[in-house]
Scaffold this motif. Structure first.
Motif, PDB file in Angstrom:
ATOM      1  N   ILE A   1       2.662  10.392  -9.477  1.00  0.00           N
ATOM      2  CA  ILE A   1       1.861  10.622 -10.692  1.00  0.00           C
ATOM      3  C   ILE A   1       1.117  11.948 -10.577  1.00  0.00           C
ATOM      4  CG2 ILE A   1      -0.193   9.832 -11.953  1.00  0.00           C
ATOM      5  CD1 ILE A   1       0.864   6.934 -11.451  1.00  0.00           C
ATOM      6  N   ASP A   2       0.498  12.188  -9.427  1.00  0.00           N
ATOM      7  CA  ASP A   2      -0.209  13.458  -9.211  1.00  0.00           C
ATOM      8  C   ASP A   2       0.722  14.653  -9.369  1.00  0.00           C
ATOM      9  OD1 ASP A   2      -2.677  12.346  -8.754  1.00  0.00           O
ATOM     10  OD2 ASP A   2      -2.746  12.832  -6.613  1.00  0.00           O
ATOM     11  N   GLN A   3       1.872  14.576  -8.713  1.00  0.00           N
ATOM     12  CA  GLN A   3       2.822  15.699  -8.761  1.00  0.00           C
ATOM     13  C   GLN A   3       3.311  15.950 -10.181  1.00  0.00           C
ATOM     14  OE1 GLN A   3       5.605  14.254  -5.871  1.00  0.00           O
ATOM     15  NE2 GLN A   3       4.554  15.241  -4.159  1.00  0.00           N
ATOM     16  N   LEU A   4       3.674  14.903 -10.882  1.00  0.00           N
ATOM     17  CA  LEU A   4       4.160  15.062 -12.255  1.00  0.00           C
ATOM     18  C   LEU A   4       3.050  15.541 -13.192  1.00  0.00           C
ATOM     19  CD1 LEU A   4       6.533  11.987 -12.641  1.00  0.00           C
ATOM     20  CD2 LEU A   4       7.173  14.409 -12.517  1.00  0.00           C
ATOM     21  N   SER A   5       1.844  15.065 -12.978  1.00  0.00           N
ATOM     22  CA  SER A   5       0.712  15.512 -13.803  1.00  0.00           C
ATOM     23  C   SER A   5       0.452  17.000 -13.599  1.00  0.00           C
ATOM     24  CB  SER A   5      -0.541  14.703 -13.476  1.00  0.00           C
ATOM     25  OG  SER A   5      -0.348  13.346 -13.799  1.00  0.00           O
ATOM     26  N   LEU A   6       0.532  17.440 -12.361  1.00  0.00           N
ATOM     27  CA  LEU A   6       0.354  18.868 -12.080  1.00  0.00           C
ATOM     28  C   LEU A   6       1.464  19.697 -12.724  1.00  0.00           C
ATOM     29  CD1 LEU A   6      -0.796  18.777  -8.350  1.00  0.00           C
ATOM     30  CD2 LEU A   6      -2.158  19.473 -10.335  1.00  0.00           C
ATOM     31  N   ARG A   7       2.691  19.197 -12.671  1.00  0.00           N
ATOM     32  CA  ARG A   7       3.811  19.915 -13.295  1.00  0.00           C
ATOM     33  C   ARG A   7       3.616  19.969 -14.805  1.00  0.00           C
ATOM     34  NH1 ARG A   7       6.939  24.045 -13.714  1.00  0.00           N
ATOM     35  NH2 ARG A   7       8.854  23.587 -14.817  1.00  0.00           N
TER      36      ARG A   7
ATOM     37  N   CYS B   1       0.832  -1.207   0.000  1.00  0.00           N
ATOM     38  CA  CYS B   1       0.000   0.000   0.000  1.00  0.00           C
ATOM     39  C   CYS B   1       0.865   1.254   0.000  1.00  0.00           C
ATOM     40  CB  CYS B   1      -0.931   0.007   1.210  1.00  0.00           C
ATOM     41  SG  CYS B   1      -2.233  -1.239   1.151  1.00  0.00           S
ATOM     42  N   ALA B   2       1.889   1.270   0.828  1.00  0.00           N
ATOM     43  CA  ALA B   2       2.780   2.425   0.895  1.00  0.00           C
ATOM     44  C   ALA B   2       3.459   2.664  -0.450  1.00  0.00           C
ATOM     45  CB  ALA B   2       3.824   2.227   1.996  1.00  0.00           C
ATOM     46  N   GLU B   3       3.896   1.592  -1.095  1.00  0.00           N
ATOM     47  CA  GLU B   3       4.524   1.724  -2.413  1.00  0.00           C
ATOM     48  C   GLU B   3       3.530   2.239  -3.442  1.00  0.00           C
ATOM     49  OE1 GLU B   3       6.174  -2.154  -3.225  1.00  0.00           O
ATOM     50  OE2 GLU B   3       7.460  -2.045  -1.444  1.00  0.00           O
ATOM     51  N   TRP B   4       2.303   1.706  -3.435  1.00  0.00           N
ATOM     52  CA  TRP B   4       1.286   2.142  -4.387  1.00  0.00           C
ATOM     53  C   TRP B   4       0.957   3.620  -4.177  1.00  0.00           C
ATOM     54  CZ3 TRP B   4      -3.339   4.458  -4.936  1.00  0.00           C
ATOM     55  CH2 TRP B   4      -3.995   4.305  -6.154  1.00  0.00           C
ATOM     56  N   LEU B   5       0.783   4.024  -2.923  1.00  0.00           N
ATOM     57  CA  LEU B   5       0.474   5.420  -2.623  1.00  0.00           C
ATOM     58  C   LEU B   5       1.603   6.349  -3.060  1.00  0.00           C
ATOM     59  CD1 LEU B   5      -1.200   4.959   0.853  1.00  0.00           C
ATOM     60  CD2 LEU B   5      -2.307   5.860  -1.198  1.00  0.00           C
ATOM     61  N   ALA B   6       2.841   5.921  -2.856  1.00  0.00           N
ATOM     62  CA  ALA B   6       3.979   6.742  -3.284  1.00  0.00           C
ATOM     63  C   ALA B   6       3.964   6.922  -4.805  1.00  0.00           C
ATOM     64  CB  ALA B   6       5.294   6.109  -2.822  1.00  0.00           C
TER      65      ALA B   6
ATOM     66  N   GLU C   1       4.539   7.300 -17.989  1.00  0.00           N
ATOM     67  CA  GLU C   1       4.243   6.017 -18.632  1.00  0.00           C
ATOM     68  C   GLU C   1       4.736   4.858 -17.758  1.00  0.00           C
ATOM     69  OE1 GLU C   1       5.406   3.681 -22.739  1.00  0.00           O
ATOM     70  OE2 GLU C   1       5.213   5.862 -22.818  1.00  0.00           O
ATOM     71  N   GLN C   2       5.967   4.991 -17.239  1.00  0.00           N
ATOM     72  CA  GLN C   2       6.518   3.945 -16.372  1.00  0.00           C
ATOM     73  C   GLN C   2       5.764   3.876 -15.041  1.00  0.00           C
ATOM     74  OE1 GLN C   2       8.868   1.582 -17.195  1.00  0.00           O
ATOM     75  NE2 GLN C   2       8.076   0.695 -15.308  1.00  0.00           N
ATOM     76  N   LEU C   3       5.442   5.033 -14.478  1.00  0.00           N
ATOM     77  CA  LEU C   3       4.718   5.054 -13.203  1.00  0.00           C
ATOM     78  C   LEU C   3       3.345   4.396 -13.326  1.00  0.00           C
ATOM     79  CD1 LEU C   3       5.612   8.627 -11.911  1.00  0.00           C
ATOM     80  CD2 LEU C   3       6.294   6.441 -10.870  1.00  0.00           C
ATOM     81  N   PHE C   4       2.639   4.651 -14.431  1.00  0.00           N
ATOM     82  CA  PHE C   4       1.325   4.026 -14.628  1.00  0.00           C
ATOM     83  C   PHE C   4       1.453   2.503 -14.678  1.00  0.00           C
ATOM     84  CE2 PHE C   4      -0.107   8.209 -16.559  1.00  0.00           C
ATOM     85  CZ  PHE C   4      -0.972   8.515 -15.528  1.00  0.00           C
ATOM     86  N   LYS C   5       2.484   2.004 -15.363  1.00  0.00           N
ATOM     87  CA  LYS C   5       2.714   0.554 -15.421  1.00  0.00           C
ATOM     88  C   LYS C   5       3.023  -0.001 -14.035  1.00  0.00           C
ATOM     89  CE  LYS C   5       4.420   0.513 -20.161  1.00  0.00           C
ATOM     90  NZ  LYS C   5       5.611   0.364 -21.021  1.00  0.00           N
ATOM     91  N   ASP C   6       3.920   0.691 -13.304  1.00  0.00           N
ATOM     92  CA  ASP C   6       4.294   0.233 -11.965  1.00  0.00           C
ATOM     93  C   ASP C   6       3.104   0.262 -11.011  1.00  0.00           C
ATOM     94  OD1 ASP C   6       6.876  -0.076 -12.922  1.00  0.00           O
ATOM     95  OD2 ASP C   6       7.642   1.757 -11.963  1.00  0.00           O
ATOM     96  N   ARG C   7       2.277   1.310 -11.119  1.00  0.00           N
ATOM     97  CA  ARG C   7       1.104   1.418 -10.246  1.00  0.00           C
ATOM     98  C   ARG C   7       0.111   0.297 -10.545  1.00  0.00           C
ATOM     99  NH1 ARG C   7      -2.733   6.622 -10.451  1.00  0.00           N
ATOM    100  NH2 ARG C   7      -3.184   5.628 -12.430  1.00  0.00           N
ATOM    101  N   ALA C   8      -0.074  -0.027 -11.825  1.00  0.00           N
ATOM    102  CA  ALA C   8      -0.977  -1.130 -12.195  1.00  0.00           C
ATOM    103  C   ALA C   8      -0.462  -2.460 -11.648  1.00  0.00           C
ATOM    104  CB  ALA C   8      -1.142  -1.197 -13.715  1.00  0.00           C
ATOM    105  N   LYS C   9       0.856  -2.686 -11.737  1.00  0.00           N
ATOM    106  CA  LYS C   9       1.440  -3.914 -11.177  1.00  0.00           C
ATOM    107  C   LYS C   9       1.249  -3.951  -9.661  1.00  0.00           C
ATOM    108  CE  LYS C   9       5.112  -4.415 -14.585  1.00  0.00           C
ATOM    109  NZ  LYS C   9       6.568  -4.288 -14.822  1.00  0.00           N
ATOM    110  N   GLY C  10       1.434  -2.801  -9.020  1.00  0.00           N
ATOM    111  CA  GLY C  10       1.254  -2.724  -7.572  1.00  0.00           C
ATOM    112  C   GLY C  10      -0.172  -3.024  -7.155  1.00  0.00           C
ATOM    113  N   LEU C  11      -1.129  -2.528  -7.924  1.00  0.00           N
ATOM    114  CA  LEU C  11      -2.528  -2.785  -7.619  1.00  0.00           C
ATOM    115  C   LEU C  11      -2.851  -4.271  -7.800  1.00  0.00           C
ATOM    116  CD1 LEU C  11      -5.188  -1.539  -6.718  1.00  0.00           C
ATOM    117  CD2 LEU C  11      -5.685  -1.071  -9.124  1.00  0.00           C
TER     118      LEU C  11
END
Length: 165
Positions: free
Chosen positions: A48-54, A38-43, A93-103
């Protein structure tokens, strides 16, 4: 936080706090258990949120200064912010893949203690935040309630109190 945005639970600050408390509640070997997942997924989700805002900020700047939406792809690539935007795209792109694997790993792993179950609730609330509605409201209410309680085994709060700013 922008004045026109209404904060929803869990906020980034609350999620970071939960991630920190979940990390502290993990088993001795890093990366094991539901709390660590959970901690890894939240991180990942927060990055993703921070980069999307940037990226959004850079796109807004490009639109104001260079009429971004009317430019060809070649002209967009020549803008001063184009390299950073491309880097952000690649990282996202990499973060979305990693987040999907984490989920997927979270779905396969059963919570066996309160910290892990609470972590799964926080992840579910972050996922439901986009849709809002009844499910998100129910999840955030449960999180608010659990955040006031302490673990009977270790005495630690299940999570920091939700951010209300």
């Amino acid at each position: 936080m922008a004045k026109d945005r209404v904060p929803t639970l869990p906020s980034r600050r609350a999620a970071i706090g939960v991630a920190a408390s979940l990390s502290a509640a993990t088993t001795p070997r890093a990366g094991e258990g539901v709390s660590a997942l959970c901690a890894e997924w939240l991180a990942l989700d927060l990055e993703i949120d921070q980069l999307s805002l940037r990226w959004s900020s850079l796109e807004l700047q490009a639109a104001r200064e260079f009429d971004w939406f009317k430019l060809s792809t070649a002209k967009r690539r020549a803008l001063p912010m184009a390299a950073e935007m491309a880097d952000i795209d690649a990282r996202l792109e990499q973060l979305f893949k990693d987040r999907a694997k984490g989920l997927k790993a979270l779905r396969r792993t059963k919570a066996t203690e309160a910290h892990g179950a609470f972590g799964k609730l926080v992840v579910a609330a972050r996922i439901s935040q986009q849709d809002g509605g009844d499910v998100h409201a129910l999840l955030t209410e449960a999180i608010e309630t659990l955040a006031t309680l302490k673990c009977p085994s270790c005495g630690a709060p299940f999570a920091p109190a939700p951010d209300r700013s």
